[in-house]
Design a protein around this motif. Structure first.
Motif, mmCIF file in Angstrom:
data_model
loop_
_atom_site.group_PDB
_atom_site.id
_atom_site.type_symbol
_atom_site.label_atom_id
_atom_site.label_comp_id
_atom_site.label_asym_id
_atom_site.label_seq_id
_atom_site.Cartn_x
_atom_site.Cartn_y
_atom_site.Cartn_z
ATOM 1 N N LYS A 162 0.832 -1.210 0.000
ATOM 2 C CA LYS A 162 0.000 0.000 0.000
ATOM 3 C C LYS A 162 0.865 1.258 0.000
ATOM 4 O O LYS A 162 2.062 1.200 0.301
ATOM 5 C CB LYS A 162 -0.877 0.016 1.239
ATOM 6 N N ASN A 184 2.368 13.223 12.376
ATOM 7 C CA ASN A 184 2.607 11.792 12.536
ATOM 8 C C ASN A 184 4.101 11.498 12.755
ATOM 9 O O ASN A 184 4.492 10.770 13.663
ATOM 10 C CB ASN A 184 2.073 11.097 11.259
ATOM 11 N N VAL A 242 -6.064 -2.123 12.786
ATOM 12 C CA VAL A 242 -5.567 -3.491 12.998
ATOM 13 C C VAL A 242 -4.267 -3.482 13.793
ATOM 14 O O VAL A 242 -4.059 -4.301 14.676
ATOM 15 C CB VAL A 242 -5.262 -4.159 11.628
ATOM 16 N N HIS A 243 -3.379 -2.539 13.445
ATOM 17 C CA HIS A 243 -1.991 -2.660 13.903
ATOM 18 C C HIS A 243 -1.625 -1.751 15.071
ATOM 19 O O HIS A 243 -0.550 -1.885 15.629
ATOM 20 C CB HIS A 243 -1.043 -2.340 12.734
ATOM 21 N N LYS A 249 4.568 3.226 16.717
ATOM 22 C CA LYS A 249 3.618 4.343 16.658
ATOM 23 C C LYS A 249 3.574 4.956 18.051
ATOM 24 O O LYS A 249 3.434 4.245 19.043
ATOM 25 C CB LYS A 249 2.218 3.826 16.296
HETATM 26 N N1 FAQ Z 1 -3.313 5.254 3.435
HETATM 27 O O1 FAQ Z 1 -4.137 -0.763 11.403
HETATM 28 P P1 FAQ Z 1 -4.059 0.550 10.729
HETATM 29 C C1 FAQ Z 1 3.683 12.086 3.311
HETATM 30 C C2 FAQ Z 1 -3.973 0.875 6.037
HETATM 31 S S1 FAQ Z 1 4.074 10.541 3.933
HETATM 32 C C3 FAQ Z 1 -3.188 3.976 3.008
HETATM 33 O O2 FAQ Z 1 -4.525 1.725 11.494
HETATM 34 P P2 FAQ Z 1 -1.299 1.388 10.884
HETATM 35 C C4 FAQ Z 1 4.793 12.982 2.896
HETATM 36 C C5 FAQ Z 1 -2.876 0.201 6.835
HETATM 37 O O3 FAQ Z 1 -1.679 0.135 6.087
HETATM 38 C C6 FAQ Z 1 2.501 9.747 4.133
HETATM 39 N N2 FAQ Z 1 -3.364 2.908 3.813
HETATM 40 O O4 FAQ Z 1 -2.571 0.771 10.168
HETATM 41 C C7 FAQ Z 1 4.430 13.712 1.674
HETATM 42 C C8 FAQ Z 1 -3.505 -1.135 7.112
HETATM 43 O O5 FAQ Z 1 -3.449 -1.949 5.942
HETATM 44 P P3 FAQ Z 1 -2.452 -3.244 5.856
HETATM 45 C C9 FAQ Z 1 2.599 8.407 4.657
HETATM 46 C C10 FAQ Z 1 -3.641 3.157 5.107
HETATM 47 O O6 FAQ Z 1 -0.115 1.042 10.116
HETATM 48 C C11 FAQ Z 1 3.660 14.860 1.727
HETATM 49 C C12 FAQ Z 1 -4.969 -0.794 7.289
HETATM 50 O O7 FAQ Z 1 -5.183 0.441 6.620
HETATM 51 N N3 FAQ Z 1 2.926 8.393 6.053
HETATM 52 O O8 FAQ Z 1 2.540 12.346 3.236
HETATM 53 C C13 FAQ Z 1 -3.750 4.458 5.621
HETATM 54 O O9 FAQ Z 1 -1.338 1.039 12.338
HETATM 55 C C14 FAQ Z 1 3.317 15.551 0.563
HETATM 56 C C15 FAQ Z 1 -5.367 -0.693 8.742
HETATM 57 O O10 FAQ Z 1 -4.855 0.500 9.346
HETATM 58 C C16 FAQ Z 1 3.270 7.257 6.659
HETATM 59 O O11 FAQ Z 1 3.312 6.222 6.041
HETATM 60 C C17 FAQ Z 1 -3.582 5.518 4.731
HETATM 61 N N4 FAQ Z 1 -3.689 6.799 5.099
HETATM 62 O O12 FAQ Z 1 -1.558 2.980 10.819
HETATM 63 C C18 FAQ Z 1 4.893 13.259 0.450
HETATM 64 C C19 FAQ Z 1 3.654 7.376 8.110
HETATM 65 N N5 FAQ Z 1 -4.042 4.375 6.936
HETATM 66 O O13 FAQ Z 1 -1.028 -2.708 5.854
HETATM 67 C C20 FAQ Z 1 4.580 13.951 -0.727
HETATM 68 C C21 FAQ Z 1 3.956 6.050 8.725
HETATM 69 C C22 FAQ Z 1 -4.110 3.061 7.242
HETATM 70 O O14 FAQ Z 1 -2.742 -4.107 7.050
HETATM 71 C C23 FAQ Z 1 3.789 15.102 -0.658
HETATM 72 N N6 FAQ Z 1 2.776 5.226 8.845
HETATM 73 N N7 FAQ Z 1 -3.891 2.322 6.141
HETATM 74 O O15 FAQ Z 1 -2.806 -3.891 4.547
HETATM 75 C C24 FAQ Z 1 1.900 5.273 9.884
HETATM 76 O O16 FAQ Z 1 2.016 6.097 10.784
HETATM 77 C C25 FAQ Z 1 0.794 4.265 9.933
HETATM 78 O O17 FAQ Z 1 1.122 3.207 9.063
HETATM 79 C C26 FAQ Z 1 -0.610 4.821 9.570
HETATM 80 C C27 FAQ Z 1 -1.604 3.653 9.579
HETATM 81 C C28 FAQ Z 1 -1.043 5.847 10.592
HETATM 82 C C29 FAQ Z 1 -0.610 5.445 8.172
#
Ligand code: FAQ
Length: 329
Positions: free
Chosen positions: A124, A153, A224-225, A235
């Motif tokens: 994803k 975040n 989920v996570h 997190k």
């Molecule tokens: N989009 O159990 P949770 C940026 C999925 S960087 C897509 O709550 P988790 C810079 C999740 O993967 C932006 N999928 O998941 C920039 C899981 O699916 P899976 C990215 C999402 O991991 C700016 C399912 O839903 N930032 O913007 C999303 O505990 C401008 C269940 O969800 C990061 O990646 C979503 N929004 O929390 C660049 C930060 N939300 O894998 C260019 C790091 C959830 O089981 C221009 N990541 N899902 O199939 C995180 O903090 C966490 O992974 C979350 C999700 C908060 C995104």
């Protein structure tokens, strides 16, 4: 997808560590509790490694794919200074992707495998990058509010437990804060400009609001996570915590500009100190993150083409094809 897998109690989380050596697990958790950083060669539970790879890899993909919506405005940016600033921002986002892929590689997954999983639709990336940047105002809203959400975040998670990810986040946040200022400047310019410019930025804000609300992930009760990731300090806040922090910091700023948000229920409850809002449509979110958003196919096609067209360069650098090796190499 995620609703029925919600992990609600420690017993359920413990099932993820049932096969771990209990002494090593206890030592590991004591280190986490003490605020130590875990480094690549340290012992770690298999689930910790798996979760980190998933999350860092998705984050890396998001930065690379995230360069595309704004990137479409480089050739059409209004004026040379804005073009330069936008080019620098887009280049930074791609650099963030490189930092994050390197952090994920420390856990044993190769960059090639990560790239293949992205272009084959297995991994994803952030929901927000599946929407088009229809006007220049969209690029301004992305640079201000998506970058703001990313900072909320990432600043929190940079205090987390995995050393290589935290160090990458420190560097990324420093650059993102410039992006946010650039985006804010663009939004202020439009919001205080001609009626047409104001209309453009309001329209962009209306279209981006729901994707931005989705950006922080599903509500805690559907996540989920979150539980396992918070237990191991990957997190540092839940999805709802991060969404609340963002609303608290940015809704007043948006309203101060005389702009509105497309949610008549949006207000801060003075008693609870929490923002109340209309729940965004989580079915739409589910569709978007599973490959059915407005631009999913286009985004992956661009990435696939870049991968194919750049292969000869990578082969030359990695000396996989002697024909391209220069006499100085
Ligand atoms: N989009 O159990 P949770 C940026 C999925 S960087 C897509 O709550 P988790 C810079 C999740 O993967 C932006 N999928 O998941 C920039 C899981 O699916 P899976 C990215 C999402 O991991 C700016 C399912 O839903 N930032 O913007 C999303 O505990 C401008 C269940 O969800 C990061 O990646 C979503 N929004 O929390 C660049 C930060 N939300 O894998 C260019 C790091 C959830 O089981 C221009 N990541 N899902 O199939 C995180 O903090 C966490 O992974 C979350 C999700 C908060 C995104």
């Amino acid at each position: 997808m995620y609703g029925n897998a919600y992990v609600e109690n420690p017993a359920a989380t413990n099932s993820l560590t049932a096969n771990e050596n209990p002494i090593k697990l206890a030592e590991f958790e004591a280190r986490i509790a003490a605020g130590d950083k875990i480094e690549p060669n340290d012992w770690m539970p298999a689930e910790y490694k798996k979760q980190l790879i998933r999350m860092i890899e998705q984050h890396a993909h998001s930065e690379i794919i995230g360069a595309l919506p704004e990137g479409t405005w480089i050739t059409r940016a209004p004026g040379f200074r804005r073009k330069l600033a936008l080019m620098a921002k887009v280049q930074d986002e791609v650099g963030h992707g490189q930092l994050l892929y390197s952090a994920a590689e420390t856990l044993g997954k190769s960059r090639e495998d990560m790239t293949n999983d992205l272009i084959n639709g297995k991994s994803k990336y952030s929901n927000v990058f599946n929407y088009p940047a229809k006007t220049w105002a969209d690029s301004a809203v992305i640079a201000w509010l998506i970058d703001a959400g990313a900072i909320v975040n990432q600043l929190a998670n940079s205090k987390g437990s995995y050393g290589p990810y935290c160090r990458a986040l420190d560097r990324i946040c420093a650059e993102e804060s410039f992006h946010l200022k650039y985006g804010h400047d663009n939004v202020v310019f439009l919001a205080t400009g001609t009626p047409k410019q104001r209309e453009m930025v309001q329209d962009a804000l209306n279209r981006w609001w729901e994707p931005i609300m989705h950006f922080f992930g599903p509500p805690d009760k559907m996540s989920v996570h979150t539980e396992v990731l918070m237990r191991w300090k990957v997190k540092m806040g839940t999805n709802d915590d991060m969404r609340q922090t963002f609303l608290d910091m940015y809704v007043p700023k948006i309203w101060d500009l005389g702009l509105t948000l497309p949610d008549e229920n949006l207000k801060k409850n003075d008693e609870t100190g929490k923002w109340e809002y209309t729940e965004p449509n989580w079915e739409v979110f589910k569709q978007v993150i599973n490959g059915n958003g407005p631009c999913n196919k286009e985004r992956l096609a661009v990435r696939r083409t870049a991968e194919e067209k750049g292969r000869w360069v990578r082969n030359a650098i990695l000396r996989k094809d002697a024909k391209y090796v220069t006499p100085l190499a």
